[in-house]
Design an enzyme around this catalytic site. Structure first.
Site, short mmCIF file in Angstrom:
data_model
loop_
_atom_site.label_atom_id
_atom_site.label_comp_id
_atom_site.label_asym_id
_atom_site.label_seq_id
_atom_site.Cartn_x
_atom_site.Cartn_y
_atom_site.Cartn_z
N ASP A 147 20.71 53.59 23.15
CA ASP A 147 20.09 52.28 23.36
C ASP A 147 18.64 52.48 23.79
O ASP A 147 18.35 53.32 24.65
CB ASP A 147 20.81 51.49 24.46
CG ASP A 147 22.22 51.08 24.06
OD1 ASP A 147 22.55 51.18 22.87
OD2 ASP A 147 22.99 50.68 24.95
N THR A 188 36.12 63.94 16.23
CA THR A 188 35.18 64.32 17.29
C THR A 188 33.72 64.10 16.91
O THR A 188 32.84 64.23 17.75
CB THR A 188 35.36 65.80 17.65
OG1 THR A 188 35.01 66.61 16.50
CG2 THR A 188 36.79 66.10 18.07
N CYS A 381 35.21 29.23 48.23
CA CYS A 381 33.85 28.73 48.01
C CYS A 381 33.91 27.35 47.32
O CYS A 381 34.22 26.36 47.96
CB CYS A 381 33.03 29.74 47.22
SG CYS A 381 31.23 29.42 47.28
N HIS A 507 33.74 34.57 50.43
CA HIS A 507 34.45 35.25 49.34
C HIS A 507 35.25 36.43 49.89
O HIS A 507 34.78 37.58 49.88
CB HIS A 507 33.44 35.74 48.29
CG HIS A 507 32.84 34.64 47.49
ND1 HIS A 507 33.37 34.21 46.30
CD2 HIS A 507 31.74 33.87 47.73
CE1 HIS A 507 32.61 33.22 45.82
NE2 HIS A 507 31.63 33.00 46.69
N GLU A 509 37.61 38.01 48.60
CA GLU A 509 38.00 38.97 47.57
C GLU A 509 37.12 40.21 47.55
O GLU A 509 37.53 41.27 47.06
CB GLU A 509 38.00 38.31 46.18
CG GLU A 509 36.64 37.92 45.63
CD GLU A 509 36.20 36.51 46.00
OE1 GLU A 509 35.37 35.92 45.28
OE2 GLU A 509 36.68 35.99 47.03
#
Length: 537
Positions: A147, A188, A381, A507, A509
């Site tokens: 890239d 490969t 939230c 939050h 989590e």
């Protein structure tokens, strides 16, 4: 001296470099080494905070208030480390720093170029996480080798290795070994070409992590070793694991990946200890109970948008020796069909964070369905905001109650813009971000779950509970149980006479870990298991 591991990807994107880097961090930590993770993203956004979840997925927030790539969540969950804003750099952030220096005259009128100025800035960014108590920096480079956006980062890594010495850095290349069913063999050649691109830059990988649908036999490993110039024992197989991503480190350990790394870098390490991790994986794979939990969101078809929530539910499920089946529900579908048809039978209902008006009425309907039918509800939230709106409309009978975010003209803005946000114009990095303390009310359900009076959780929001309505809510039966230390911000709400109904402004989590699940998710999943009916389809 601190050692450095650089993780690159080749052939295609989405090969799991983040899981690979996180797994390596766990393995090295299990050997007594102190690690820190970094992620470099080639895009020009300064951070992912303003990016569409369809393009980027979840925005992960650190304690120090950085909006970062979701891979930092993997790093924290696998290793238990606490990342910072210096653990995630984008091209935009790198260039922003360089342009700021140029405007100040730091380059003394010189021509600013990719080499050496951009590459030097990247090298300095790598060193920004180094402290005396860090043994290994594990740095993941986003994108795919080849890239155009990634090239300055790879050139910087070549320079960095030259500066620090070959014995102090290690390159790991995550690549794809495709299987051609018609030919009946793995190929490969794509990996050879990808490694060739790296060698053109001046980087020779030390270890190959090979994603494949088929096991790699000895001949394939020999071929990769010969043509990619890596030792045969440094060709590591990485097939999809059957049950949970947390099995990946165990698969790598079985192939002695950590030993290869430690020997290559000349590190001194203790014997590997993964007992707690294996215990967790065993609980996940052997769970006999199951509960369905509906996540009612705006991006129901996009799993990465709520990645940390999904993982936190799985952590809590394992704690209860149960499997959590996540039902991703479109809030717009609830608007069209009603909650009874869409989420009937789920053991619990969770509304995650978010922004904007799309699907908000469906979320409010889901809250009402949970409240009136005694189904465990967890609002995070924005999920707390819609719980407040629903209660205002249907219990306080403020029929036009709303959030000022979506309806500035509402006569009852029970959720409104924070005072300090009213003067802010730029969107990026200007929300209330990072960890803030919160005092939990004595005798509240949420305080019992945390087991302490004051907590610290991570935030990402601009809107808050409107204090003008505090008295009315509490009289009607919604307890405001978490308040900021200055007494100004309502951080948590709950309904005491409901089996489990909690909304939080923060939050949680982001702080749940496989072997240390967050107390709120443990409580929510436990309540969902206790009251579950037939499974939600």
């Amino acid at each position: 001296m601190t050692k450095y591991i650089f993780v690159t990807g080749g052939v295609v994107s989405s090969l799991g470099k983040g899981i690979t880097a996180a797994s390596i961090g766990l393995l090295l930590k299990s050997r007594g080494l102190r690690v820190i993770h970094q992620k470099f993203d080639p895009y020009l956004n300064v951070d992912p905070g303003t990016m569409n979840p369809y393009q980027h997925g979840e925005v992960y927030v650190t304690d120090d208030g950085a909006e970062t790539d979701l891979d930092l969540g993997h790093y924290e969950r696998f290793t238990g480390i606490t990342t910072t804003r210096n653990c995630n750099y984008t091209s935009g952030r790198i260039y922003d720093s360089i342009i700021g220096k140029e405007r100040r005259g730091d380059y003394l009128g010189g021509t600013v170029q990719v080499v050496p100025h951009v590459t030097t800035e990247i090298c300095d960014s790598i060193r920004s996480v180094v402290t005396p108590d860090i043994d290994v920096v594990i740095c993941e480079i986003g994108g795919t080798v080849g890239d155009i956006e990634s090239h300055p980062f790879l050139e910087a890594l070549r320079q960095f290795r030259q500066q620090t010495g070959r014995g102090n850095s290690l390159f790991i290349h995550v690549t794809l070994i495709p299987y051609l069913e018609r030919a009946g063999e793995v190929k490969t050649k794509p990996t050879q070409h990808s490694v060739g691109r790296l060698r053109e830059i001046g980087i020779i990988p030390d270890i190959l992590i090979c994603r494949s649908e088929k096991h790699l036999d000895k001949e394939v490993r020999k071929k990769l070793s010969l043509f990619c110039n890596v030792d045969e024992e440094a060709v590591i197989e990485a097939m999809d694991v059957p049950n949970t991503i947390y099995e990946v480190p165990l698969e790598f350990a079985a192939q002695e990946l950590d030993t290869v790394i430690i020997d290559s870098l000349g590190l001194r390490a203790s014997r590997r200890n993964l007992k707690l991790w294996r215990d967790y994986v065993d609980r996940v794979t052997s769970a006999e109970r199951e509960v369905s939990i509906a996540i009612v969101g705006k991006y129901s078809e996009l799993l990465d948008a709520y990645k940390s929530i999904h993982e936190s539910l799985q952590h809590a499920g394992a704690f209860h020796n149960a499997r959590v089946r996540i039902v991703s529900v479109s809030a717009e579908e609830i608007e069209q069909k009603g909650p009874a048809e869409v989420i009937s039978g789920c053991g619990g209902i969770l509304v995650p964070g978010g922004f904007g008006s799309r699907g908000v009425e469906g979320k409010i309907l889901a809250v009402r369905y949970a409240r009136e039918n005694n189904i465990p509800y967890f609002g995070i939230c924005y999920g707390m905001h819609v719980a407040v709106i629903e209660f205002a409309r249907n219990v306080l009978h403020l029929k036009e109650a709303d959030t000022a975010e979506n309806n500035p003209a509402t006569p009852h803005p029970v959720i409104h813009l924070m005072e300090e946000q009213k003067r802010i114009m730029n969107l990026g990095g200007t929300m209330r971000l990072g960890a803030f303390p919160c005092n939990l009310a004595k005798g509240s359900f949420i305080r019992k779950m945390y087991g302490k009076e004051q907590i610290s959780e991570r935030h990402r929001h601009r809107f808050e509970f409107n204090n003008d309505y505090r008295e009315g809510f509490e009289k009607a039966g919604m307890a405001l149980t978490g308040i900021s230390p200055n007494g100004l911000l309502v951080e948590t709400v709950e309904i005491p006479d409901h089996p489990w109904f909690i909304g939080v402004q923060f939050h949680p989590e982001f702080k749940s870990r496989p072997i240390d699940p967050h107390p709120l998710f443990k409580g929510f999943v436990g309540a969902s298991l206790a009251g579950k009916g037939k499974q939600c389809e």
